[in-house]
Design a protein around this motif. Structure first.
Motif, PDB file in Angstrom:
ATOM      1  N   TRP A  65       0.780  -1.142   0.095  1.00  0.00           N
ATOM      2  CA  TRP A  65      -0.005  -0.023   0.036  1.00  0.00           C
ATOM      3  C   TRP A  65       0.844   1.273   0.129  1.00  0.00           C
ATOM      4  N   TRP A  66       2.038   1.220   0.587  1.00  0.00           N
ATOM      5  CA  TRP A  66       2.695   2.467   0.786  1.00  0.00           C
ATOM      6  C   TRP A  66       3.426   2.828  -0.309  1.00  0.00           C
ATOM      7  N   MET A  67       3.923   1.856  -1.179  1.00  0.00           N
ATOM      8  CA  MET A  67       4.474   1.934  -2.496  1.00  0.00           C
ATOM      9  C   MET A  67       3.664   2.505  -3.467  1.00  0.00           C
ATOM     10  N   ALA A  68       2.225   1.965  -3.604  1.00  0.00           N
ATOM     11  CA  ALA A  68       1.236   2.227  -4.393  1.00  0.00           C
ATOM     12  C   ALA A  68       0.971   3.521  -3.982  1.00  0.00           C
ATOM     13  N   CYS A  69       0.694   4.157  -2.839  1.00  0.00           N
ATOM     14  CA  CYS A  69       0.241   5.482  -2.223  1.00  0.00           C
ATOM     15  C   CYS A  69       1.401   6.490  -2.716  1.00  0.00           C
ATOM     16  N   ALA A  70       2.814   6.189  -2.691  1.00  0.00           N
ATOM     17  CA  ALA A  70       3.671   7.202  -2.969  1.00  0.00           C
ATOM     18  C   ALA A  70       3.706   7.419  -4.513  1.00  0.00           C
ATOM     19  N   GLY A  71       3.324   6.277  -5.481  1.00  0.00           N
ATOM     20  CA  GLY A  71       3.176   6.587  -6.754  1.00  0.00           C
ATOM     21  C   GLY A  71       1.966   7.251  -7.176  1.00  0.00           C
ATOM     22  N   ALA A  72       0.978   7.145  -6.623  1.00  0.00           N
ATOM     23  CA  ALA A  72      -0.379   7.678  -6.598  1.00  0.00           C
ATOM     24  C   ALA A  72      -0.245   9.369  -6.273  1.00  0.00           C
ATOM     25  N   VAL A  73       0.358   9.454  -5.324  1.00  0.00           N
ATOM     26  CA  VAL A  73       0.487  11.016  -5.011  1.00  0.00           C
ATOM     27  C   VAL A  73       1.596  11.713  -6.004  1.00  0.00           C
ATOM     28  N   VAL A  74       2.475  11.094  -6.425  1.00  0.00           N
ATOM     29  CA  VAL A  74       3.350  11.893  -7.404  1.00  0.00           C
ATOM     30  C   VAL A  74       2.568  11.908  -8.775  1.00  0.00           C
ATOM     31  N   ALA A  75       1.782  10.903  -9.013  1.00  0.00           N
ATOM     32  CA  ALA A  75       0.932  11.106 -10.418  1.00  0.00           C
ATOM     33  C   ALA A  75      -0.395  11.950 -10.450  1.00  0.00           C
ATOM     34  N   ALA A  76      -0.900  11.863  -9.102  1.00  0.00           N
ATOM     35  CA  ALA A  76      -2.103  12.603  -8.823  1.00  0.00           C
ATOM     36  C   ALA A  76      -1.791  14.265  -8.885  1.00  0.00           C
ATOM     37  N   ILE A  77      -0.747  14.742  -8.304  1.00  0.00           N
ATOM     38  CA  ILE A  77      -0.687  16.319  -8.046  1.00  0.00           C
ATOM     39  C   ILE A  77      -0.655  16.877  -9.393  1.00  0.00           C
ATOM     40  N   PRO A  78      -0.024  16.391 -10.517  1.00  0.00           N
ATOM     41  CA  PRO A  78       0.221  17.003 -11.761  1.00  0.00           C
ATOM     42  C   PRO A  78      -1.218  16.930 -12.643  1.00  0.00           C
ATOM     43  N   LEU A  79      -1.651  15.612 -12.150  1.00  0.00           N
ATOM     44  CA  LEU A  79      -3.086  15.401 -12.874  1.00  0.00           C
ATOM     45  C   LEU A  79      -4.084  16.160 -12.442  1.00  0.00           C
ATOM     46  N   ASN A  80      -4.087  16.412 -11.285  1.00  0.00           N
ATOM     47  CA  ASN A  80      -5.085  17.297 -10.282  1.00  0.00           C
ATOM     48  C   ASN A  80      -4.815  18.627 -10.992  1.00  0.00           C
ATOM     49  N   THR A  81      -3.690  18.842 -11.044  1.00  0.00           N
ATOM     50  CA  THR A  81      -3.659  20.689 -11.708  1.00  0.00           C
ATOM     51  C   THR A  81      -4.068  20.921 -12.874  1.00  0.00           C
ATOM     52  N   VAL A  82      -4.104  20.045 -13.734  1.00  0.00           N
ATOM     53  CA  VAL A  82      -4.875  20.013 -15.151  1.00  0.00           C
ATOM     54  C   VAL A  82      -6.221  20.032 -14.798  1.00  0.00           C
ATOM     55  N   ALA A  83      -6.762  18.982 -14.157  1.00  0.00           N
ATOM     56  CA  ALA A  83      -8.460  18.837 -13.790  1.00  0.00           C
ATOM     57  C   ALA A  83      -8.709  20.205 -13.118  1.00  0.00           C
ATOM     58  N   ALA A  84      -8.074  20.781 -12.072  1.00  0.00           N
ATOM     59  CA  ALA A  84      -8.377  22.022 -11.464  1.00  0.00           C
ATOM     60  C   ALA A  84      -8.660  23.160 -12.353  1.00  0.00           C
ATOM     61  N   ASN A  85      -7.545  23.247 -13.215  1.00  0.00           N
ATOM     62  CA  ASN A  85      -7.568  24.294 -14.193  1.00  0.00           C
ATOM     63  C   ASN A  85      -8.884  24.370 -14.922  1.00  0.00           C
ATOM     64  N   GLY A  86      -9.085  23.277 -15.371  1.00  0.00           N
ATOM     65  CA  GLY A  86     -10.329  22.935 -16.365  1.00  0.00           C
ATOM     66  C   GLY A  86     -11.686  23.228 -15.772  1.00  0.00           C
ATOM     67  N   LEU A  87     -11.760  22.824 -14.395  1.00  0.00           N
ATOM     68  CA  LEU A  87     -12.864  23.116 -13.439  1.00  0.00           C
ATOM     69  C   LEU A  87     -13.073  24.787 -13.306  1.00  0.00           C
ATOM     70  N   ALA A  88     -11.933  25.305 -12.928  1.00  0.00           N
ATOM     71  CA  ALA A  88     -11.720  26.691 -12.692  1.00  0.00           C
ATOM     72  C   ALA A  88     -12.331  27.434 -13.751  1.00  0.00           C
ATOM     73  N   ARG A  89     -12.266  27.071 -15.178  1.00  0.00           N
ATOM     74  CA  ARG A  89     -12.776  27.804 -16.283  1.00  0.00           C
ATOM     75  C   ARG A  89     -14.282  27.673 -16.797  1.00  0.00           C
ATOM     76  N   VAL A  90     -14.641  26.463 -16.113  1.00  0.00           N
ATOM     77  CA  VAL A  90     -16.210  26.254 -16.348  1.00  0.00           C
ATOM     78  C   VAL A  90     -16.990  26.574 -15.122  1.00  0.00           C
ATOM     79  N   MET A  91     -16.426  26.881 -13.842  1.00  0.00           N
ATOM     80  CA  MET A  91     -17.015  27.121 -12.654  1.00  0.00           C
ATOM     81  C   MET A  91     -17.547  28.678 -12.811  1.00  0.00           C
ATOM     82  N   PRO A  92     -18.771  28.877 -12.184  1.00  0.00           N
ATOM     83  CA  PRO A  92     -19.170  30.405 -12.160  1.00  0.00           C
ATOM     84  C   PRO A  92     -18.052  31.033 -11.227  1.00  0.00           C
ATOM     85  N   GLY A  93     -17.873  32.302 -11.352  1.00  0.00           N
ATOM     86  CA  GLY A  93     -16.745  32.973 -10.331  1.00  0.00           C
ATOM     87  C   GLY A  93     -17.533  33.146  -9.063  1.00  0.00           C
TER      88      GLY A  93
END
Length: 205
Positions: free
Chosen positions: A94-122
């Protein structure tokens, strides 16, 4: 499938999924926790740049961003474990999978969050500070305002919200009766000082 998700290699991602659902429900019901002033205690362009890099801009509610991060962490973690199970015959610790997931999830979430920010009302706030009531007009509701004997007064801000404040006359010799219109000219702590509209100084304002 449920037994697999509750097994130690998958348990961190199952817990992340449960937390994600809980936060999503809080935001959906509009409990007012999503918008936090991240810039209040942040000093320096480096910190602001870090928040932008993470996709946590001023237009992105914190809870929405966190929900997106947990979703990315869960999906990446499940993908890692499923891939490891297919290739190696068993999921990673579990600890090895978590480490890999964190490393990959952060940049992936940046892309997702920027996309959400463009479509969300101010997000627009109608909150005003105590000093924003200075230079506004109000009406004395009850009592007579004298120096060291404040009276309750109603002031309506630019958003149409009513505020009830304690006022004293700016001129120590004046007394302002209930029903009179006043102009707030300054504030000292919880007490505001006002000029009555009958004051000759206000005739040209």
């Amino acid at each position: 499938m449920l037994a697999q998700l509750l097994s130690p290699p998958y348990l961190p991602f199952a817990l992340a999924f449960v937390v994600m659902i809980g936060i999503g429900l809080i935001e959906a019901f509009g409990l007012g926790l999503g918008h936090l002033d991240l810039g209040a205690d942040i000093d320096g362009d480096a910190h602001v740049g870090l928040l932008d890099w993470l996709g946590l801009s001023e237009d992105m509610p914190v809870l929405i961003w966190l929900t997106s991060l947990l979703a990315c962490f869960t999906l990446v973690g499940l993908a890692i474990q499923q891939t490891a199970g297919s290739l190696a015959g068993s999921p990673l610790p579990w600890w090895m999978a978590c480490a890999g997931a964190v490393v990959a999830a952060i940049p992936l979430n940046t892309v997702a969050a920027n996309g959400l920010a463009r479509v969300m009302p101010g997000f627009e706030s109608t909150v005003v500070s105590a000093d924003d009531l200075v230079r506004l007009r109000g009406t004395v509701l009850e009592g007579t305002a004298r120096r060291d004997a404040p009276a309750r007064t109603k002031v309506v801000d630019a958003h149409g919200q009513a505020h009830f404040i304690l006022v004293e006359p700016h001129d120590a010799s004046e007394a302002i009766a209930a029903g009179e219109t006043v102009l707030v000219v300054r504030r000292e702590g919880p007490v505001y000082f006002v000029l009555p509209e009958r004051n000759t100084l206000l005739r040209s304002i």
